[in-house]
Design an enzyme around this catalytic site. Structure first.
Site, PDB file in Angstrom:
ATOM      1  N   GLU A   1       0.866  -1.194   0.152  1.00 55.16           N
ATOM      2  CA  GLU A   1      -0.020  -0.023   0.007  1.00 55.16           C
ATOM      3  C   GLU A   1       0.934   1.204  -0.018  1.00 55.16           C
ATOM      4  O   GLU A   1       1.933   1.250   0.597  1.00 55.16           O
ATOM      5  CB  GLU A   1      -1.073  -0.013   1.161  1.00 55.16           C
ATOM      6  CG  GLU A   1      -0.368   0.074   2.509  1.00 55.16           C
ATOM      7  CD  GLU A   1      -1.171   0.359   3.989  1.00 55.16           C
ATOM      8  OE1 GLU A   1      -1.550   1.377   4.011  1.00 55.16           O
ATOM      9  OE2 GLU A   1      -1.597  -0.807   4.126  1.00 55.16           O
TER      10      GLU A   1
ATOM     11  N   THR B   1      -4.183   4.544   4.403  1.00 57.01           N
ATOM     12  CA  THR B   1      -4.696   6.081   5.205  1.00 57.01           C
ATOM     13  C   THR B   1      -5.679   6.573   4.398  1.00 57.01           C
ATOM     14  O   THR B   1      -5.856   7.896   4.411  1.00 57.01           O
ATOM     15  CB  THR B   1      -3.542   6.637   5.718  1.00 57.01           C
ATOM     16  OG1 THR B   1      -2.323   5.912   5.961  1.00 57.01           O
ATOM     17  CG2 THR B   1      -3.943   7.889   6.672  1.00 57.01           C
TER      18      THR B   1
ATOM     19  N   LYS C   1      -8.377  -4.555   9.750  1.00 57.69           N
ATOM     20  CA  LYS C   1      -7.176  -4.327  10.163  1.00 57.69           C
ATOM     21  C   LYS C   1      -7.084  -4.438  11.630  1.00 57.69           C
ATOM     22  O   LYS C   1      -7.745  -3.266  12.153  1.00 57.69           O
ATOM     23  CB  LYS C   1      -6.580  -2.995   9.370  1.00 57.69           C
ATOM     24  CG  LYS C   1      -5.127  -2.829   9.840  1.00 57.69           C
ATOM     25  CD  LYS C   1      -4.572  -1.583   9.280  1.00 57.69           C
ATOM     26  CE  LYS C   1      -5.018  -0.049   9.407  1.00 57.69           C
ATOM     27  NZ  LYS C   1      -4.282   0.762   8.829  1.00 57.69           N
TER      28      LYS C   1
END
Length: 209
Positions: free
Chosen positions: A42, A71, A131
């Site tokens: 990512e 994010t 997550k």
């Protein structure tokens, strides 16, 4: 439907997190990760100029790479990241509007959560995986405790996981691991890529087959 992310995690159940003050060294870092066996990575949106880097790397990434955006905090972030080439989205917190946008865009989304209530809420909202963040706060014992009432939710512990802890996390029920600094080291600042290859080998050697 099998996604890029699912295929990458089937090769190695690790999502590498690239974060820096500049994305200049992201392509070399990502290429090294891929060559070392880590196929999911990512590019975090907190990195200035990252969308341009994401777009360029998406056009030249090695086959089998799952390139996501991390994010992701707003639906606008989600849309711009997918337009730039991200094939999955990761959030640091429960962002229900991002989950809805990811579903609209047809891409996997991995929201951040910590408590059982948060995990259940994100899963029920349509998360692909959840997550567990920050994972180091509770450790593998916490993951095992959470998994007991929520065995159907695929959890991705992320945050403060050391390379030599991989086996313990998978034994506790992790579906994959999110790995930032302990794996990436200084590679995103132009650091030693040979050292990154060695860290990848150490990590993957510790993951049960």
């Amino acid at each position: 439907m099998t996604t890029d992310l699912a295929r990458a995690l089937a090769v190695a159940p690790v999502i590498a997190i690239l974060r820096s003050g500049s994305p200049r060294h992201f392509p070399a870092t990502a290429d090294t990760l891929h060559a070392s066996g880590v196929r999911a990575m990512e590019f975090t949106l907190t990195t200035p100029g990252v969308l341009h880097a994401l777009r360029e790397y998406a056009e030249s990434k090695p086959a089998g790479t799952a390139l996501g955006a991390g994010t992701v905090m707003t639906p606008s972030d989600a849309m711009r990241a997918v337009e730039a080439g991200a094939t999955y989205l990761i959030t640091p917190a429960i962002c229900l509007d991002v989950i809805r946008e990811a579903r609209r865009l047809g891409v996997p989304v991995v929201p951040g959560a910590f408590t059982p209530s948060e995990i259940a809420a994100t899963w029920q909202a349509g998360a692909t995986m959840v997550k567990l963040f920050p994972a180091a706060t509770g450790g593998p014992a916490y993951l095992r405790a959470v998994r007991a009432p929520l065995p159907h939710v695929p959890l991705v512990p992320t945050g403060g996981i050391a390379l030599d802890q991989a086996a313990a996390w998978f034994a506790a029920g992790a579906s994959a691991l999110g790995m930032g600094g302990p794996l990436i080291g200084d590679a995103c600042e132009g650091g030693d890529l040979d050292a990154l290859r060695e860290r990848c080998a150490t990590l993957l050697d510790g993951i049960p087959s």
